[in-house]
Design a protein around this motif. Structure first.
Motif, PDB file in Angstrom:
ATOM      1  N   SER A 126       5.150  -1.979  -2.365  1.00 37.93           N
ATOM      2  CA  SER A 126       5.855  -2.787  -1.362  1.00 37.93           C
ATOM      3  C   SER A 126       6.345  -4.115  -1.944  1.00 37.93           C
ATOM      4  O   SER A 126       5.606  -4.837  -2.606  1.00 37.93           O
ATOM      5  N   ARG A 127       7.612  -4.427  -1.688  1.00 38.58           N
ATOM      6  CA  ARG A 127       8.172  -5.717  -2.101  1.00 38.58           C
ATOM      7  C   ARG A 127       7.944  -6.781  -1.033  1.00 38.58           C
ATOM      8  O   ARG A 127       7.904  -7.970  -1.338  1.00 38.58           O
ATOM      9  N   GLU A 128       7.822  -6.359   0.232  1.00 32.36           N
ATOM     10  CA  GLU A 128       7.594  -7.305   1.323  1.00 32.36           C
ATOM     11  C   GLU A 128       6.187  -7.885   1.261  1.00 32.36           C
ATOM     12  O   GLU A 128       5.974  -9.069   1.522  1.00 32.36           O
ATOM     13  N   GLN A 129       5.220  -7.062   0.912  1.00 31.34           N
ATOM     14  CA  GLN A 129       3.831  -7.500   0.764  1.00 31.34           C
ATOM     15  C   GLN A 129       3.326  -7.085  -0.621  1.00 31.34           C
ATOM     16  O   GLN A 129       2.528  -6.154  -0.755  1.00 31.34           O
ATOM     17  N   PRO A 130       3.799  -7.778  -1.647  1.00 31.98           N
ATOM     18  CA  PRO A 130       3.455  -7.371  -3.016  1.00 31.98           C
ATOM     19  C   PRO A 130       1.968  -7.496  -3.295  1.00 31.98           C
ATOM     20  O   PRO A 130       1.315  -8.451  -2.878  1.00 31.98           O
ATOM     21  N   ARG A 131       1.452  -6.521  -3.977  1.00 32.44           N
ATOM     22  CA  ARG A 131       0.037  -6.529  -4.346  1.00 32.44           C
ATOM     23  C   ARG A 131      -0.171  -7.295  -5.656  1.00 32.44           C
ATOM     24  O   ARG A 131       0.739  -7.390  -6.480  1.00 32.44           O
ATOM     25  N   PRO A 132      -1.373  -7.852  -5.843  1.00 32.29           N
ATOM     26  CA  PRO A 132      -1.661  -8.512  -7.122  1.00 32.29           C
ATOM     27  C   PRO A 132      -1.424  -7.565  -8.286  1.00 32.29           C
ATOM     28  O   PRO A 132      -1.622  -6.349  -8.175  1.00 32.29           O
ATOM     29  N   ALA A 133      -1.024  -8.126  -9.408  1.00 34.80           N
ATOM     30  CA  ALA A 133      -0.637  -7.309 -10.563  1.00 34.80           C
ATOM     31  C   ALA A 133      -1.733  -6.336 -10.979  1.00 34.80           C
ATOM     32  O   ALA A 133      -1.461  -5.165 -11.280  1.00 34.80           O
ATOM     33  N   ILE A 134      -2.973  -6.787 -10.999  1.00 34.63           N
ATOM     34  CA  ILE A 134      -4.059  -5.941 -11.496  1.00 34.63           C
ATOM     35  C   ILE A 134      -4.243  -4.692 -10.634  1.00 34.63           C
ATOM     36  O   ILE A 134      -4.714  -3.658 -11.125  1.00 34.63           O
ATOM     37  N   GLU A 135      -3.854  -4.737  -9.360  1.00 35.77           N
ATOM     38  CA  GLU A 135      -4.034  -3.587  -8.476  1.00 35.77           C
ATOM     39  C   GLU A 135      -3.080  -2.448  -8.820  1.00 35.77           C
ATOM     40  O   GLU A 135      -3.327  -1.295  -8.450  1.00 35.77           O
ATOM     41  N   LYS A 136      -1.998  -2.764  -9.531  1.00 35.40           N
ATOM     42  CA  LYS A 136      -1.045  -1.717  -9.902  1.00 35.40           C
ATOM     43  C   LYS A 136      -1.398  -1.038 -11.221  1.00 35.40           C
ATOM     44  O   LYS A 136      -0.968   0.089 -11.474  1.00 35.40           O
ATOM     45  N   ILE A 137      -2.162  -1.728 -12.056  1.00 35.25           N
ATOM     46  CA  ILE A 137      -2.420  -1.211 -13.399  1.00 35.25           C
ATOM     47  C   ILE A 137      -3.116   0.154 -13.391  1.00 35.25           C
ATOM     48  O   ILE A 137      -2.708   1.057 -14.140  1.00 35.25           O
ATOM     49  N   PRO A 138      -4.158   0.395 -12.566  1.00 37.49           N
ATOM     50  CA  PRO A 138      -4.798   1.722 -12.589  1.00 37.49           C
ATOM     51  C   PRO A 138      -3.820   2.857 -12.301  1.00 37.49           C
ATOM     52  O   PRO A 138      -3.903   3.920 -12.930  1.00 37.49           O
TER      53      PRO A 138
END
Length: 395
Positions: free
Chosen positions: A292-304
């Motif tokens: 989501s671009r409207e509610q972007p998640r912290p970077a580390i949450e995308k790495i897995p």
């Protein structure tokens, strides 16, 4: 290491008034040493996780930290008009307001509370990637100088070193106390991680696909960066461990590893040691939630999830010694320090130092953009175009 020992000996000569600061300056000049070089060598060339033992209570990282700290203390004595407190460096961060006392006048308990407060609120004032955060570096140098004061001298009971748990009797001077080795390791570990984070941020390059080729490149790599629901679900296996590294204080992992040497097992010990009521983050339940671009998640949450697509891009954390990271000239890897994730690219070996790998540190608030750069380099026809926007970092 002999240069460091020589520098420390000359600093002690000045502290004991057997010489003046000119001797230190001359020694550094003769040995081609300067303060920034000392910091860089300390951060990049020492292994922070080397165990401290009864036979060697301070490892090389801690010993070099003491040398730098005492040097900073000597420098601070030439500027006695500096009355800045911790919060004076970042007045916009109200959480730093503990004591209205200049850093140079803090007693040990005040120093320790300020130090831990900086760790606790690090993400609120210390994250400024791709820039030289002068205020942050000056704050850390000031704290380093006060730490040098405590490591340089012995004290009478209940003087500046006013914490029985932090001091031990001096073996050389009767009725005097010195800072105990455990506290030296504790502060050195935290400072090392903080300076490491500052160095990474300063040398990072804001990276994205070049706008003039973005559509062409994204079309060419769309299948290679397509995130599906099963990737998100499978990532739950590593999601909690990765995000715990982001939830603990900067430096606390290394401090725990030394405090409970031989008993460290995983980052979860650190998370629950400092916060018994810690609750793990909720993982994304869909691709839409993750991206989501409207509610972007912290970077580390995308790495897995991104590692589900390209598991060859390993994830390393702040206690990973820079000089011991993968040296394959074509290796890429994620590097995390609390609050930030970088994509590091090995570009080959240094032209003069054949055992040293030249690395670029790429950063983007959205690591998915960095993954696009990586994937585009796997296709030789668009390799050069993608790197046009990646930039180069300098060490």
């Amino acid at each position: 290491m002999h240069k460091w020992l020589g520098l420390n000996a000359r600093i002690e000569n000045v502290l004991n008034k057997r010489s003046d600061t000119l001797e230190v300056s001359q020694y550094m000049l003769m040995n081609k040493m300067d303060f920034n070089g000392l910091l860089k060598s300390w951060i990049l060339k020492t292994d922070p996780v080397t165990k401290c033992t009864s036979a060697m209570p301070l490892n090389s990282m801690c010993l070099q930290a003491c040398v730098i700290a005492r040097y900073c203390y000597l420098v601070s004595q030439t500027n006695e008009d500096d009355k800045r407190s911790v919060q004076d460096f970042f007045p916009e961060c109200k959480e730093l307001e503990l004591f209205d006392v200049p850093i140079q006048e803090l007693n040990w308990k005040q120093f320790l509370q300020n130090f831990q407060n900086i760790q606790l609120n690090w993400a609120k004032f210390a994250l400024n990637p791709c820039a030289h955060n002068r205020r942050l570096k000056q704050l850390l140098i000031s704290m380093m100088g006060r730490f040098g004061f405590f490591t340089a001298w012995t004290f009478k009971e209940n003087e500046e070193l006013n914490d029985p748990q932090a001091c031990e009797r001096s073996t050389n001077i009767p009725d005097q106390y010195r800072l105990c080795d455990q506290q030296v390791v504790y502060i050195s570990s935290g400072l090392w991680c903080m300076f490491y984070s500052v160095w990474l941020q300063k040398n990072a390059v804001l990276s994205t696909l070049p706008e003039e080729y973005r559509e062409t490149i994204e079309e060419a790599i769309k299948d290679g960066v397509a995130v599906h629901h099963h990737h998100v679900e499978a990532a739950n296996d590593t999601f909690f461990t990765a995000t715990m590294h982001d939830d603990i204080m900067v430096g606390s992992l290394l401090q725990y590893m030394h405090r409970f040497s031989g008993m460290f097992h995983s980052v979860s010990q650190v998370a629950y040691f400092h916060n018994p009521g810690y609750q793990r983050r909720n993982p994304p339940d869909s691709v839409e939630s993750l991206m989501s671009r409207e509610q972007p998640r912290p970077a580390i949450e995308k790495i897995p999830t991104l590692q589900q697509l390209y598991p060859e891009i390993e994830l390393f954390h702040e206690v990973s010694h820079w000089d011991q990271l993968p040296k394959d000239p074509k290796k890429w890897f994620w590097f995390h320090t609390p609050g930030l994730v970088f994509l590091v690219r090995n570009r080959g070996y240094h032209c003069l130092r054949k055992d040293e790998v030249v690395r670029d540190i790429l950063w983007n608030p959205d690591p998915y953009e960095l993954l696009k750069i990586y994937v585009s380099t796997l296709n030789p026809t668009i390799f050069m175009r993608s790197l046009d926007g990646a930039g180069n970092s300098s060490e």
